[in-house]
Design a protein around this motif. Structure first.
Motif, short mmCIF file in Angstrom:
data_model
loop_
_atom_site.label_atom_id
_atom_site.label_comp_id
_atom_site.label_asym_id
_atom_site.label_seq_id
_atom_site.Cartn_x
_atom_site.Cartn_y
_atom_site.Cartn_z
N MET A 58 0.92 -1.08 -0.01
CA MET A 58 -0.03 0.16 -0.07
C MET A 58 0.77 1.39 0.04
SD MET A 58 -3.39 -0.17 -0.21
CE MET A 58 -3.57 1.27 0.66
N VAL A 59 2.14 1.43 0.74
CA VAL A 59 2.73 2.42 0.72
C VAL A 59 3.30 2.71 -0.62
CG1 VAL A 59 4.83 3.23 1.89
CG2 VAL A 59 3.27 2.04 3.14
N ARG A 60 3.79 1.63 -1.23
CA ARG A 60 4.45 1.94 -2.45
C ARG A 60 3.16 2.16 -3.61
NH1 ARG A 60 7.73 -2.95 -1.00
NH2 ARG A 60 9.65 -2.01 -0.07
N THR A 61 2.29 1.45 -3.76
CA THR A 61 1.49 1.50 -4.65
C THR A 61 0.45 2.50 -4.57
OG1 THR A 61 -0.09 -0.10 -3.64
CG2 THR A 61 1.64 -1.01 -5.07
N GLN A 62 0.01 2.94 -3.21
CA GLN A 62 -0.93 4.00 -2.96
C GLN A 62 -2.40 3.46 -3.42
OE1 GLN A 62 0.04 7.09 -1.39
NE2 GLN A 62 1.85 5.68 -1.09
N SER A 63 -2.65 2.45 -3.62
CA SER A 63 -3.93 1.81 -4.23
C SER A 63 -4.18 0.22 -3.63
CB SER A 63 -3.97 1.81 -5.66
OG SER A 63 -4.85 1.13 -6.31
N TYR A 64 -5.19 0.21 -3.16
CA TYR A 64 -5.73 -1.21 -2.95
C TYR A 64 -5.60 -2.10 -3.91
CZ TYR A 64 -7.58 0.42 1.54
OH TYR A 64 -7.77 0.74 2.96
N THR A 65 -5.84 -1.85 -4.99
CA THR A 65 -6.16 -2.65 -6.31
C THR A 65 -4.53 -3.19 -6.74
OG1 THR A 65 -8.04 -1.83 -6.97
CG2 THR A 65 -6.82 -2.97 -8.55
N ALA A 66 -3.86 -1.83 -6.77
CA ALA A 66 -2.29 -2.16 -7.17
C ALA A 66 -1.41 -3.22 -6.05
CB ALA A 66 -1.70 -0.74 -7.37
N ALA A 67 -1.92 -3.10 -4.89
CA ALA A 67 -1.36 -3.66 -3.95
C ALA A 67 -1.84 -5.08 -3.95
CB ALA A 67 -1.57 -2.90 -2.48
N THR A 84 -1.27 8.95 6.67
CA THR A 84 -1.37 10.23 7.61
C THR A 84 0.30 9.98 8.34
OG1 THR A 84 -2.13 8.24 9.35
CG2 THR A 84 -3.74 9.44 7.89
N GLU A 85 0.25 10.90 9.20
CA GLU A 85 1.41 11.06 10.04
C GLU A 85 1.74 9.67 10.98
OE1 GLU A 85 3.52 13.79 13.42
OE2 GLU A 85 1.54 14.29 12.80
N ALA A 86 0.72 9.29 11.21
CA ALA A 86 0.57 8.05 12.10
C ALA A 86 1.31 6.82 10.93
CB ALA A 86 -0.57 7.55 12.66
N GLY A 87 0.62 6.74 9.83
CA GLY A 87 0.93 5.92 8.95
C GLY A 87 2.45 5.75 8.26
N GLU A 88 2.87 7.20 8.11
CA GLU A 88 4.35 7.33 7.72
C GLU A 88 5.21 6.77 9.03
OE1 GLU A 88 4.59 11.74 7.31
OE2 GLU A 88 3.93 11.66 5.16
N THR A 89 4.97 7.12 10.21
CA THR A 89 5.65 6.61 11.14
C THR A 89 5.76 4.99 11.39
OG1 THR A 89 5.03 8.44 12.76
CG2 THR A 89 6.02 6.47 13.72
N LEU A 90 4.56 4.50 11.08
CA LEU A 90 4.47 2.98 11.02
C LEU A 90 5.39 2.30 9.76
CD1 LEU A 90 3.50 0.34 12.19
CD2 LEU A 90 1.30 0.61 10.53
N ALA A 91 5.18 3.06 8.53
CA ALA A 91 5.88 2.85 7.57
C ALA A 91 7.40 2.73 7.72
CB ALA A 91 5.67 3.71 6.32
N ARG A 92 8.12 3.77 8.30
CA ARG A 92 9.46 3.96 8.51
C ARG A 92 9.83 2.61 9.39
NH1 ARG A 92 8.16 9.53 9.76
NH2 ARG A 92 8.56 8.84 11.77
N HIS A 93 9.18 2.45 10.54
CA HIS A 93 9.60 1.24 11.38
C HIS A 93 9.53 -0.04 10.51
CE1 HIS A 93 10.46 3.47 15.05
NE2 HIS A 93 9.31 4.07 15.04
N ALA A 94 8.40 -0.15 9.77
CA ALA A 94 8.19 -1.34 9.14
C ALA A 94 9.22 -1.71 8.35
CB ALA A 94 7.05 -1.37 8.24
N GLU A 95 9.86 -0.69 7.68
CA GLU A 95 10.97 -1.11 6.69
C GLU A 95 12.18 -1.27 7.54
OE1 GLU A 95 11.71 2.59 4.45
OE2 GLU A 95 10.16 2.39 3.35
N ASP A 96 12.23 -0.81 8.75
CA ASP A 96 13.53 -1.47 9.52
C ASP A 96 13.31 -2.58 10.18
OD1 ASP A 96 14.45 1.21 9.27
OD2 ASP A 96 13.70 1.88 11.20
#
Length: 291
Positions: A1-10, A47-59
């Motif tokens: 979702m983070v990369r595709t920005q779309s449910y369908t593409a993900a 969202t800001e919370a989503g960006e925080t989760l995405a950064r930690h998810a990558e780590d």
């Protein structure tokens, strides 16, 4: 979702249905207690919370990838560690040859050497301070092995009496302990001293133990100076130097059992199992060479 920005593409990228992806995202937001995405045209924006989760998810995913690679290396014996606790003469004889064999076949495995006498070495394994122990036991003086440990017999180590060069009993090819009732004795570690006392008691005499020292080389030096005789295991004979000490076998033959001890579950750990194979191979070669 983070990369595709779309449910369908993900969903297309991951091989899931769009409905499954949507449900997973909603469950993730419920667990987080806050929105992670907001709609932006036909796609989504973090969202800001989503960006925080995405950064930690990558780590986290990066760490998991590294961990997986390291676990695979350990499983395939490209890496790993095994801690071995052994008594001094085994550390000086059996282990160097076993480690050389291990290094030739599995160079990624690192061996950490510890030194202790039984039964303390067995306790180290049971308490998780060591992965494997080499220990010895004399007939009639065996300690109870902790239930969680498995014993793997390696070899029988024949005992020898050491005498100084020129001793009058050296004209005999083998000696009985009763031949040595008038001798002064130099005794080794507590377990070895106990065995000496036990064997002599069975023959009806108490040995005159004049010196006690755990160090093998010191015992050899004391014998060489004519300060006494000593009963020593065969593993220590490789330390003899010069013509100042001579060894004579005992009649009847007396031996101690040398074994490896390991937690049952650790038999499935590749590095530990490989170390046991190397030790068994070296012990087998030594037994064949002395048969």
């Amino acid at each position: 979702m983070v990369r595709t920005q779309s449910y369908t593409a993900a969903a297309r990228a991951l091989g899931y249905t769009q409905s499954a992806i949507s449900q997973q995202m909603k469950a993730l937001e419920r667990a987080a207690g806050t929105p992670l995405f907001t709609r932006a045209g036909r796609g989504f924006r973090l969202t800001e919370a989503g960006e925080t989760l995405a950064r930690h998810a990558e780590d986290i995913l990066g760490s998991m990838s590294i961990a997986w690679e390291q676990m695979t290396a350990v499983a395939r014996l490209r890496a790993g560690r095994v801690r071995v606790c052994a008594f001094p003469s085994a550390n000086a004889t059996l282990l160097p040859r076993a480690m050389a064999l291990l290094a030739a076949e599995s160079p990624g495995i690192r061996v950490e050497l510890l030194e202790d006498e039984p039964p303390d070495s067995l306790r180290r394994v049971a308490q998780g301070e060591s992965d494997l122990a080499l220990a010895f036991a004399y007939p009639g003086l065996r300690d109870e092995t902790p239930d969680e440990l498995v014993e793997i017999p390696l070899l029988e180590d024949q005992l020898t009496v050491l005498l100084p060069a020129g001793h009058p009993l050296l004209d005999r090819p083998a000696l009985e302990l009763v031949d040595l009732t008038e001798e002064r004795w130099i005794a080794g570690c507590p377990r070895c001293r106990a065995n000496l006392l036990h064997q002599c008691a069975q023959l009806g005499f108490v040995p005159d133990i004049t010196y006690t020292i755990d160090d093998i080389l010191t015992i050899h030096s004391l014998v060489a100076q004519g300060l006494g005789v000593a009963m020593m295991p065969g593993l220590t004979l490789s330390f003899l130097h010069g013509d100042t000490i001579k060894g004579r076998s005992l009649s009847p033959i007396s031996r101690r059992q040398v074994s490896a001890y390991v937690l049952r579950d650790h038999l499935r750990i590749p590095a530990t199992a490989r170390m046991l194979e190397a030790l068994s191979s070296v012990a087998g070669q030594r037994t064949a060479g002395h048969s």
